[in-house]
Motif scaffolding. Structure first.
Motif, mmCIF file in Angstrom:
data_model
loop_
_atom_site.group_PDB
_atom_site.id
_atom_site.type_symbol
_atom_site.label_atom_id
_atom_site.label_comp_id
_atom_site.label_asym_id
_atom_site.label_seq_id
_atom_site.Cartn_x
_atom_site.Cartn_y
_atom_site.Cartn_z
ATOM 1 N N LEU A 227 24.525 9.599 -0.831
ATOM 2 C CA LEU A 227 23.630 10.128 -1.847
ATOM 3 C C LEU A 227 22.500 10.910 -1.178
ATOM 4 N N VAL B 145 18.331 11.141 -1.661
ATOM 5 C CA VAL B 145 17.172 10.580 -2.334
ATOM 6 C C VAL B 145 15.995 11.545 -2.203
ATOM 7 N N ASP C 86 14.775 7.836 -10.978
ATOM 8 C CA ASP C 86 14.736 6.406 -10.670
ATOM 9 C C ASP C 86 13.498 5.756 -11.282
ATOM 10 N N THR D 106 22.940 2.058 -1.056
ATOM 11 C CA THR D 106 23.487 1.126 -2.041
ATOM 12 C C THR D 106 22.845 1.412 -3.381
ATOM 13 N N VAL D 107 23.683 1.698 -4.383
ATOM 14 C CA VAL D 107 23.188 2.047 -5.707
ATOM 15 C C VAL D 107 23.812 1.109 -6.733
ATOM 16 N N TYR E 258 18.622 0.625 -12.656
ATOM 17 C CA TYR E 258 19.641 1.309 -11.858
ATOM 18 C C TYR E 258 18.904 2.052 -10.747
ATOM 19 N N THR E 259 19.018 1.603 -9.510
ATOM 20 C CA THR E 259 18.183 2.131 -8.430
ATOM 21 C C THR E 259 18.928 2.087 -7.104
ATOM 22 N N LEU E 260 18.200 2.521 -6.038
ATOM 23 C CA LEU E 260 18.772 2.596 -4.687
ATOM 24 C C LEU E 260 18.044 1.642 -3.752
#
Length: 793
Positions: free
Chosen positions: A611, A613, A656, A716-717, A728-730
């Motif tokens: 991903l 960010v 996010d 990791t999501v 729903y986050t990282l």
């Protein structure tokens, strides 16, 4: 955001669909076995199969060689002699005087070469009342005796005759039975067969003169169409009415000679009493009769008041009579009624059928035509016909003795040269000019060698003799011809075994369920239509080529029901999932991305993915906030966050969170994006451009400067939080690196810093300047960083 309880795997559509399919198969199999609902519809499908039969035509095998243009499935010895309009014009009004029928029979029998005689003559005419002129009966009876091959019909009624007529009618029937025999070799549940207490047999002198007889009844199906003929019927003669109290354990009934006891309920339904009669049986039936059967009320003294009442049990003598078509077929095969074996619900067995060879004047084993002969254009045979000797004929019948008639085509016309499924000749052609008594003046032959001549009405208005069939209205005599042809040609319609129908039902339903639970509704529906059409075509081919009946209605309707059930289940469950996804992602991503998520729902648990960010923060926010009131601060902050968020969503990023003036977002989840790094970079550049326009509208003291950090890598999501609230986050080191790069802008007096990992993904699409090789907090390995200046169009 609250999390929804996760559905068990069993209830996922692609698993639960098979459970629905199993329920549908069981449900439809039970309905099919224990009700007539589907069988009534299947009769209509059978009509379509009949209409889609191949029409037999001339076919060229090779240059100059052709097949004969006659239908090989129709016996060439069946001939209809129709009482048509031509006959009415020549012979007058119907009914004809009986001496006219005598003229017809004399025409058949008075030929010089008696070996060229017809096999039998069936008169589809009732002779159950004396003629107005007694001499007419004498003339006809003499002609019948001279002909010696006349078959007459009787008619069975479902209502008993008047008491004053019953004795005479049953005496006539006994004349037929004593002269020609009745069916005695019968196995199965004969008591439960449909009973015919009424009858209309021919007059006794006619019965004695006839060569054979049979009933002419046809039973219509629920839709009033005639498709079946009872090859045997049960004629029931009431012998005695017995008060119930006189029936005691051990009461004698001669079942070996087809006697039975029965009682009638208040609706007219007849119920057989099981035999032998024991105390237990008597106790049970007495309770049923008392509850459901009307009592016999007797006024013994004639005062108008009932003196006693009691229940009645009836003793019947059953006799089993053949249909006229079965009698004609047995005569054609050189067999008697005593030769056949009947198993109700299974078959009528005709052993060792024979055929009369007129050329040799002997009976020979019966042969079936398998392939017609081939002839050249001059009529010379170039390839002999293929035949097969039939050692047995087994006629399939149901529990009431009914045979499904294999109709050969549309109704015939009497006019010469018009459509004729069976050959039809005019009655008048034979009856108008009969030969006299002098054999020397008789013709050598009538071209009727071994023919079964079926004489009957073939004009509208002379008799109520047109009945609806799968091919439309058809005269009764032609229905008889179709039934007779079914037997003679061994072209019986058989149903495929139960397990085959069940296998087809299960296969269709499970296949439709598989498709409906995994593909879109429209494609699943198209597949359903194709499957149903394929099943119908297959069933039609089987019927046309092999006279096999494969059930169509039950699997077709079951497949449709399974399709609708699974679509409904998907609508209920997936709509709930869609609402959950919309509530989960509606504020994170753009509506366009939400639509993509709904089309392909992502895995919402924690997963590792590559991903990008994005972190941004306002520099000196504390200083700016001190120069404004809280209301002014909130107003400016909302304008800033709205502008920045719009750009994030425009590039299909996932928002996010907000942390005060800071923004965290990412690309590549929940919808995978191959260009996630480039989308983040374009978003950052456009945010700076948007910020310039916003600052131009603000006082210098309120103008905003921001720093942006971008990093790409494995993160990791997923949903993270407590059972009461999740986001729903990282998480991961690469997420932390992105946050560190945002703060690093202060040291280098830049606005956008990207990591070497991001740069490696976008270097061909952006303008960037290498800044330094730094070691950020929490990282031992140095990271090369770049200032993002712009992107290439």
């Amino acid at each position: 955001m609250k999390t929804a309880r996760k559905r068990l795997p069993f209830f996922e559509t692609h698993f639960f669909g098979f459970f629905i399919a199993l329920l549908v198969v069981v449900f439809f199999a039970l309905i099919n076995n224990y009700t007539s609902f589907f069988s009534n519809i299947e009769d209509k499908v059978l009509d379509l199969h009949f209409r889609y039969k191949d029409v037999y035509e001339n076919k060229s095998r090779q240059e100059g060689v052709y097949e004969v243009a006659e239908n090989p499935n129709i016996n060439k010895d069946i001939l209809i002699v129709g009482i048509d309009f031509r006959t009415l014009n020549r012979l007058g009004r119907w009914p004809f005087p009986r001496y006219t029928h005598a003229a017809l029979l004399n025409t058949f029998s008075r030929i010089q070469d008696q070996s060229q005689r017809e096999r039998s003559v069936f008169l589809d005419i009732f002779f159950n009342e004396p003629a107005d002129n007694a001499i007419d009966d004498v003339i006809l009876l003499e002609s019948m005796g001279e002909n010696g091959r006349v078959f007459l019909e009787t008619l069975m009624d479902e209502v008993p005759p008047p008491k004053e007529d019953a004795t005479g009618l049953f005496e006539r029937q006994n004349t037929l039975i004593q002269t020609h025999g009745a069916i005695n070799n019968i196995q199965g549940d004969w008591k439960s067969m449909i009973s015919f207490p009424g009858l209309q047999p021919p007059l006794s002198p006619y019965g004695r003169k006839a060569a054979g007889f049979g009933h002419a009844n046809y039973l219509k199906d629920a839709d009033e169409v005639f498709r079946r003929q009872p090859l045997i019927v049960k004629s029931s003669q009431l012998l005695e009415e017995i008060p119930l109290q006189n029936i005691t354990p051990g009461f004698s009934v001669d079942e070996d000679h087809f006697q039975r006891l029965a009682w009638t309920d208040e609706t007219g339904g007849q119920h057989n009493i099981p035999y032998p009669i024991t105390e237990k049986v008597l106790e049970k039936i007495s309770a049923e009769i008392d509850a459901k059967s009307p009592k016999r009320v007797v006024d013994n003294d004639g005062d108008g008041e009932p003196d006693e009442s009691y229940s009645i049990v009836k003793l019947y003598q059953d006799r089993f009579l053949p249909s006229i078509t079965l009698s004609l077929a047995l005569d054609y095969f050189n067999k008697r009624i005593d030769d056949i074996e009947i198993v109700l619900g299974k078959q009528i067995h005709i052993p060792q059928p024979q055929y009369f060879d007129a050329e040799k004047n002997i009976w020979v084993p019966y042969q079936m035509l398998l392939k017609p002969a081939l002839y050249d254009t001059d009529g010379n045979e170039v390839e002999a016909a293929e035949t097969k000797v039939l050692h047995d004929i087994n006629i399939p019948i149901d529990r009431d003795g009914n045979m499904l008639i294999n109709f050969m085509g549309f109704p015939s016309f009497a006019t010469t040269g018009s459509r004729q499924t069976f050959p039809v000749r005019s009655y008048s052609a034979y009856a108008s000019n009969p030969p006299g008594l002098d054999p020397a003046k008789w013709p050598r032959t009538r071209a009727l060698t071994n023919k079964i001549v079926m004489v009957g009405a073939f004009a509208r208005g002379i008799a109520d003799d047109e009945k609806p069939t799968p091919f439309g209205l058809m005269y009764g005599v032609e229905i008889h011809a179709n039934a007779l042809n079914t037997i003679l040609m061994n072209k019986f319609i058989h149903s495929v075994p139960f397990w085959v129908n069940l296998l087809v039902l299960a296969a269709m339903v499970f296949l439709v369920s598989l498709l409906s639970s995994r593909f879109s509704t429209i494609w699943a529906f198209i597949a359903l239509l194709l499957l149903v059409a394929s099943l119908f075509i297959t069933a039609s081919i089987l019927f046309d080529r092999s006279a096999l009946l494969l059930e169509f209605t039950t699997p077709a309707l079951a497949s449709l029901f399974a399709f609708l059930s699974i679509i409904a289940y998907r609508a209920m469950t997936e709509e709930k999932d869609k609402r959950r996804i919309r509530s989960m992602f509606g504020t994170y991503v753009s509506p366009k991305v939400v639509d993509q998520i709904l089309a392909n729902p992502p895995e919402l648990g924690g997963v590792d993915k590559e991903l990008t960010v994005f972190f941004s923060d306002i520099r000196g926010f504390t200083t700016i906030s001190e120069s404004m009131t809280p209301q002014e601060l909130v107003k400016i902050l909302n304008r800033y966050l709205t502008a920045m968020t719009d750009i994030v969503l425009e590039h299909e990023g996932t928002l996010d969170k907000y942390e005060g003036d800071a923004i965290m977002c990412f690309w590549g989840a929940p919808v995978s994006q191959s260009d996630h790094a480039l989308r983040a970079c374009k978003c950052a550049v456009q945010q700076l451009e948007a910020l310039k326009k916003l600052n131009a509208q603000l006082p210098e003291s309120q103008r905003i400067d921001i720093g942006i950090g971008i990093n790409s890598g494995i993160m990791t999501v997923g949903n993270m939080g407590s059972t009461q609230r999740m986001d729903y986050t990282l998480i991961g080191d690469n997420v932390n690196l992105g946050a560190r790069l945002e703060g690093t802008n202060k040291a280098y007096h830049t606005n956008i810093i990207i990591s070497e990992y991001t740069y490696g993904l976008v270097k061909d699409h952006v303008i960037a300047r290498e800044l330094d090789n730094i070691r950020v907090k929490g990282k031992n390995k140095p990271v090369l960083i770049y200032e993002l200046i712009d992107y290439l169009e």
